[in-house]
Scaffold this active site. Sequence first.
Site, short mmCIF file in Angstrom:
data_model
loop_
_atom_site.label_atom_id
_atom_site.label_comp_id
_atom_site.label_asym_id
_atom_site.label_seq_id
_atom_site.Cartn_x
_atom_site.Cartn_y
_atom_site.Cartn_z
N GLU A 195 40.26 -10.28 1.72
CA GLU A 195 40.85 -10.70 0.43
C GLU A 195 40.27 -12.01 -0.12
O GLU A 195 40.96 -12.99 -0.35
CB GLU A 195 42.37 -10.82 0.59
CG GLU A 195 43.04 -9.51 0.99
CD GLU A 195 44.54 -9.63 1.20
OE1 GLU A 195 45.15 -10.60 0.72
OE2 GLU A 195 45.11 -8.74 1.87
N GLU A 209 44.52 0.25 5.60
CA GLU A 209 45.94 -0.15 5.72
C GLU A 209 46.84 0.80 4.93
O GLU A 209 47.76 0.41 4.27
CB GLU A 209 46.14 -1.59 5.22
CG GLU A 209 45.24 -2.61 5.90
CD GLU A 209 45.43 -4.01 5.37
OE1 GLU A 209 46.45 -4.27 4.67
OE2 GLU A 209 44.58 -4.87 5.64
O1 G3I Z 1 57.14 -10.68 15.65
C1 G3I Z 1 57.42 -12.05 15.28
C2 G3I Z 1 58.83 -12.43 15.73
O2 G3I Z 1 58.87 -12.41 17.15
C3 G3I Z 1 59.16 -13.82 15.20
O3 G3I Z 1 60.49 -14.13 15.52
C4 G3I Z 1 58.99 -13.81 13.67
C5 G3I Z 1 59.28 -15.15 13.05
O4 G3I Z 1 58.24 -16.05 13.40
O5 G3I Z 1 57.61 -13.48 13.34
C6 G3I Z 1 57.31 -12.17 13.77
O6 G3I Z 1 55.98 -11.92 13.45
C7 G3I Z 1 55.74 -11.65 12.07
C8 G3I Z 1 55.02 -10.29 11.99
O7 G3I Z 1 54.60 -10.01 10.66
C9 G3I Z 1 55.87 -9.15 12.50
O8 G3I Z 1 56.93 -8.95 11.65
C10 G3I Z 1 54.81 -12.75 11.55
O9 G3I Z 1 55.51 -13.96 11.51
C11 G3I Z 1 54.34 -12.37 10.14
O10 G3I Z 1 53.37 -13.31 9.70
C12 G3I Z 1 53.68 -11.00 10.17
O11 G3I Z 1 53.32 -10.63 8.85
C13 G3I Z 1 52.19 -9.76 8.76
C14 G3I Z 1 51.33 -10.24 7.59
O12 G3I Z 1 50.22 -9.36 7.38
C15 G3I Z 1 50.78 -11.63 7.87
O13 G3I Z 1 49.97 -11.61 9.02
C16 G3I Z 1 52.66 -8.32 8.51
O14 G3I Z 1 53.29 -7.81 9.69
C17 G3I Z 1 51.48 -7.44 8.16
O15 G3I Z 1 51.93 -6.14 7.77
C18 G3I Z 1 50.66 -8.04 7.02
O16 G3I Z 1 49.54 -7.22 6.85
C19 G3I Z 1 48.66 -7.60 5.77
C20 G3I Z 1 47.24 -7.37 6.23
O17 G3I Z 1 46.99 -8.15 7.39
C21 G3I Z 1 46.27 -7.69 5.11
N1 G3I Z 1 46.56 -6.86 3.92
C22 G3I Z 1 47.95 -7.06 3.44
C23 G3I Z 1 48.93 -6.72 4.54
C24 G3I Z 1 50.36 -6.88 4.05
O18 G3I Z 1 50.62 -8.22 3.75
#
Ligand code: G3I
Length: 363
Positions: free
Chosen positions: A170, A277
């Site tokens: 991105e 994705e």
């Molecule tokens: O699992 C932990 C949990 O143990 C903890 O208590 C909580 C609070 O800190 O965080 C949890 O992890 C989160 C994880 O998602 C699982 O829910 C992370 O903080 C959070 O940052 C993470 O977000 C991910 C996001 O990218 C940022 O990395 C999303 O799952 C994921 O679906 C999203 O994916 C992105 C692609 O990488 C790029 N394209 C867009 C897409 C959607 O935003």
Amino acid sequence: MEKIQQRQSSGGAVRVAALLSLMVLFACKPEAPVGPEDKKIYTPVSTLRGEAPFPVGTAVQSGRIDQSSYANLINKEFSSITAEYEMKQDVIHMGPGSYEWGSSDAIVDFGVKNSIRVHGHALLWHSSAPAWFDTYSGDNAAFEQMMKTYIQTVVTRYKGKVASWDVVNEAFEDGSGAYRNTIYYQKMGPDYIAKCFQWAHEADPDALLFYNDYGAEYDNSKRKAIVEMIEDLKARGIPIHGFGFQMHINYNWPSLSELTKALDALKATGLKIHFSELDVRMNPANDLTSFTEARALAQEERYREIVTLYKTLPAEQQFGITLWGIKDNESWLLNFWGNPEWPLLFDSDFRYKIAHRGMVEGL
Ligand code: G3I
């Protein structure tokens, strides 16, 4: 005769009334199926990985793949995995020269142990830039050296285990195609993308290197900028092997013709194409509070349509299709949009939705 006719006719009238009331009853039946049969789910007779001529993958999290319910389904249906968030810089890069490998190693080890391809996501993404960057006091040259060290440390660690990488994710603005003014752009300049691909290639010459983004599916200016960047890197001999369409789409948008136009534009670069994705929003207008059979049928058709489109690529450009998650209730879309959503192939109880059938039939 007449009486009989009347009785007959009155008996007939009773039968007609009964029939009419039954018709009204069924005509007004609620969206949700009446009785045990739920047409939103089905019993599969084949698997995605068994039918697909290319890898079909899913996004995974380390805290789930150690559960047999997930591990068994992944091994049955998928031949590729992508870390949903645990191979990103904010999870691994704790500080200059400081790394945390626990969850990324768990995901890579799961792939290696189960002979499932691991796609690395993502080396640089502005949304996963570590918070400590804000207080980093090094100059631009020091920052660039730190990024080179980070990329080459990660790629070297997983050399021979991670088949491919989203090197940069991105990098372009929506609606204009301008470079995002990210910390990487600010400190390393517009050529940071080329540098990252070069560094990753030096660390693992066998890894396939991708640029990944959303919006190329429908945003002409962003897609044009992406194609121009790819052609520039190719012309300069910078090692780039693939493009990832994230494919976060709706059941009713973008149109198939729009998606075909977008795919044709990236196909023309000759790069491998990853639908990296894929999820299909079913409630973009927030007009549903529960997933209906009608909407489930629309989703089945949409997944069939997307796979059929992907198969129009030449075989050598088919890197694969990755679903952005397994169960509907775990999709990022729920928190992101705040609506009820059912975007994936499995429901919250791991039941096979007919979307899976649509995908299998398109393969
Ligand atoms: O699992 C932990 C949990 O143990 C903890 O208590 C909580 C609070 O800190 O965080 C949890 O992890 C989160 C994880 O998602 C699982 O829910 C992370 O903080 C959070 O940052 C993470 O977000 C991910 C996001 O990218 C940022 O990395 C999303 O799952 C994921 O679906 C999203 O994916 C992105 C692609 O990488 C790029 N394209 C867009 C897409 C959607 O935003």
